[in-house]
Every structure is written in structure tokens, then in C-alpha cells.
Scaffold this motif. Sequence first.
Motif, PDB file in Angstrom:
ATOM      1  N   ASP A 135      -6.351   9.401   1.951  1.00 34.98           N
ATOM      2  CA  ASP A 135      -7.734   9.164   1.708  1.00 34.98           C
ATOM      3  C   ASP A 135      -7.888   7.225   1.210  1.00 34.98           C
ATOM      4  OD1 ASP A 135      -8.476  11.531   0.653  1.00 34.98           O
ATOM      5  OD2 ASP A 135      -7.191  11.457  -1.673  1.00 34.98           O
ATOM      6  N   HIS A 136      -6.338   6.526   1.612  1.00 33.24           N
ATOM      7  CA  HIS A 136      -5.822   5.472   1.447  1.00 33.24           C
ATOM      8  C   HIS A 136      -6.785   4.892   2.654  1.00 33.24           C
ATOM      9  CE1 HIS A 136      -3.623   2.361  -1.547  1.00 33.24           C
ATOM     10  NE2 HIS A 136      -3.563   2.204  -0.447  1.00 33.24           N
TER      11      HIS A 136
ATOM     12  N   ARG B 165      -8.764   5.569   4.671  1.00 36.41           N
ATOM     13  CA  ARG B 165     -10.556   5.657   4.525  1.00 36.41           C
ATOM     14  C   ARG B 165     -10.638   4.529   3.680  1.00 36.41           C
ATOM     15  NH1 ARG B 165     -10.428  12.329   3.857  1.00 36.41           N
ATOM     16  NH2 ARG B 165     -10.359  12.835   6.101  1.00 36.41           N
ATOM     17  N   ARG B 166     -10.109   4.636   2.441  1.00 37.68           N
ATOM     18  CA  ARG B 166     -10.451   3.368   1.452  1.00 37.68           C
ATOM     19  C   ARG B 166     -10.112   1.987   2.061  1.00 37.68           C
ATOM     20  NH1 ARG B 166      -8.803   6.735  -2.020  1.00 37.68           N
ATOM     21  NH2 ARG B 166      -6.511   5.188  -2.992  1.00 37.68           N
ATOM     22  N   LEU B 167      -9.618   2.051   3.105  1.00 38.17           N
ATOM     23  CA  LEU B 167      -8.584   1.031   3.980  1.00 38.17           C
ATOM     24  C   LEU B 167      -9.910   0.564   5.132  1.00 38.17           C
ATOM     25  CD1 LEU B 167      -5.032   0.521   3.415  1.00 38.17           C
ATOM     26  CD2 LEU B 167      -5.982  -0.252   1.692  1.00 38.17           C
ATOM     27  N   ARG B 168     -10.433   1.596   5.612  1.00 42.71           N
ATOM     28  CA  ARG B 168     -10.842   0.976   7.047  1.00 42.71           C
ATOM     29  C   ARG B 168     -12.187   0.085   7.043  1.00 42.71           C
ATOM     30  NH1 ARG B 168     -11.048   5.009  11.846  1.00 42.71           N
ATOM     31  NH2 ARG B 168      -9.006   4.893  10.824  1.00 42.71           N
TER      32      ARG B 168
ATOM     33  N   ASP C 299       0.619  -0.783   0.357  1.00 43.56           N
ATOM     34  CA  ASP C 299       0.015  -0.148   0.513  1.00 43.56           C
ATOM     35  C   ASP C 299       0.500   1.779   0.325  1.00 43.56           C
ATOM     36  OD1 ASP C 299      -2.502  -1.125  -0.536  1.00 43.56           O
ATOM     37  OD2 ASP C 299      -2.130  -1.402   1.851  1.00 43.56           O
TER      38      ASP C 299
ATOM     39  N   ARG D 297     -12.318  -2.162   5.234  1.00 45.34           N
ATOM     40  CA  ARG D 297     -12.097  -3.340   5.093  1.00 45.34           C
ATOM     41  C   ARG D 297     -10.659  -3.911   5.586  1.00 45.34           C
ATOM     42  NH1 ARG D 297      -7.510  -2.556   0.351  1.00 45.34           N
ATOM     43  NH2 ARG D 297      -6.436  -3.329   1.211  1.00 45.34           N
TER      44      ARG D 297
END
Length: 305
Positions: free
Chosen positions: A69-70, A72-75, A32, A77
Motif C-alpha cells: 500500500d505504501h 502504491r502511494r509513493l509511486r 518510510d 511522488r
Amino acid sequence: MMPTTETQEAIFTRHRARVFAVAYRLVGTVSDAEDVVQETWLRWSGADTGNVRSPEAWLVTTASRLGIDHLRRLRARREAYVGPWLPEPIVEPANAEPVPTPEERIALADEVSIALLHMLERLAPEERTAFLLHEAFDYDYGDLAAILGKSQAACRQIVSRARRRVSDERPRFEASPADHARLASAFADALMKEDPQALLASLREDAILYTDGGGRVTAALNPIYGADRITRFFFGITRKFPEPYVIDGIRINGRPGFTLSLGRQISSIVSFDIRDGLIANVYIMRNPDKIARAAQALGRPLLGA
């Protein structure tokens, strides 16, 4: 203004290690972090950088915003992750001098233990970013305000709140390298000698074990609390295999730890958090997605690969 004698690619290459260091601390896995680095490069290569006064500040700001941003998208998952989520370790042989790449050397130059990265998972993305940039990279509140798009007063509050949340679980005094090495060795020796009392003696009574299999391999789905239960867990799993585990010392994010293997095939990577002269937390990384890179760095195959 940016010097015109140096190409954008050369400038990015010069600062790439710092960009990776920020990204790895923010997102907790090498893959990541590399995605963040690549996106930062794409934005830099496509930007009008003629009036950029500080390329490093521009790149760190961009990487930080992309990291938020990354995260927030991973949260989502990570909330659906099977069992405890642990950061991806960066490893090297126990007797190695430099770490394998410039990026990893910078990433491990300051406090970046598995224990700290695991604690930082409790912070919201902006809290984590502000805390890391302020504490690990010495960015002042003016810098944070520009990166986060908030006032200096708001940034001061964010860092203060994050510091309180981290300090609640962080030891007041960090273990010395000698203490860390001594306890890691004592733990490994106790396993090899099948000595439960010696293993117990290395652990705090309230120690916690986290095992990350990611739903890919067998692992404890919940943390295991207490020295006695941790000891029974370790000796329970090692007795289930037809041959003894092989234990090899390595360095994990700059600190002593070890691999558990069957033959030469790596099954797990084990690291520790030390508090008051004893092991407070044990972290077992088993998810093949997270330890494949480590196995490659050690020149060893993964179990079942």
C-alpha cells in the motif's frame, strides 16, 4: 497458539528487526520503513492475537501488505521526483564492526545493496514484494499466496517475471568484497590525485552515473552514460569549489563507498555497483533528506545544515 506468558509488546520487540528488514527492502528509505513498522505495531497491539500460531508470520504478512500500500502511494511522488530517485543508504564507519542497530544489522544481513534496491524500483509493488520475500527471506509460494491473496501458481509467475526483469540488469556473478573495496579505493584515490586516467581505468566503458539531489540541492537531472562523461563530470564539479573535497571511506549497505565533504561537512555519499571487475554504476546521494541520518551515524554535519 501464541504463548500467553509473553506480552504482545515483547513479542513485537523480538520480531521488530525482521519487520524492519522487510519494510526497508520494500520501500527503500529508513523513514518510510519506520512508518510501516509503526503501523504494523499499531495493528498488532490492537489485534486479538490469542489464536495466532506464528507471530512472525502474522507480522511479516501485515508489514508486507502495508508495504505494498505504501509503495502504491509513493509511486506518484517518485514519478514526479526531480532527477533520479535513489534509495536511502544505511551507513557505518569503514572500520566499524556491528552496524548501529539490530534493525540495520538484520536489514544488511542479506543482499540489500543500493544497486539491487535501485533495480527493484522497476518492479510493480506486488512483484517487488513477492521477489523479495521469496529471494531474500526464503518464503515459499504457499506463504506468498497467503500474503498476496493469490494462488500459488500466480505467485510463481509473479516471482518468475520479477526475477527476469532484475536479472536483465544484475551481474551474473557478484563482486567479491575484496574487489569492491579495491575499486572503491581506486576511484577515491583517482579523485584525490586528480588523475582522470586512473578514474577511467576503474570504470566500465558503458558505466552509468546516477545523482540524487531530489530538487533540494544541485545534481544531474538525468543519468550520465559512459566512463568518459562520468570522469569529466567528477573533475568538473570538484574544480568548482574553493577547497579540495575531503574523501572518507565508509560502508554503505554493507559495501565500501565514501563520503565527499568540504571540511567536515558531508556533501555527498557515493556507492558503486561492480560488474566483471570494473565499476558499472556510480550512485551519488545528495538529497539532504536521505543523507542526514547517515551523517548523524557518522557524527558529521551536513553541508549547509
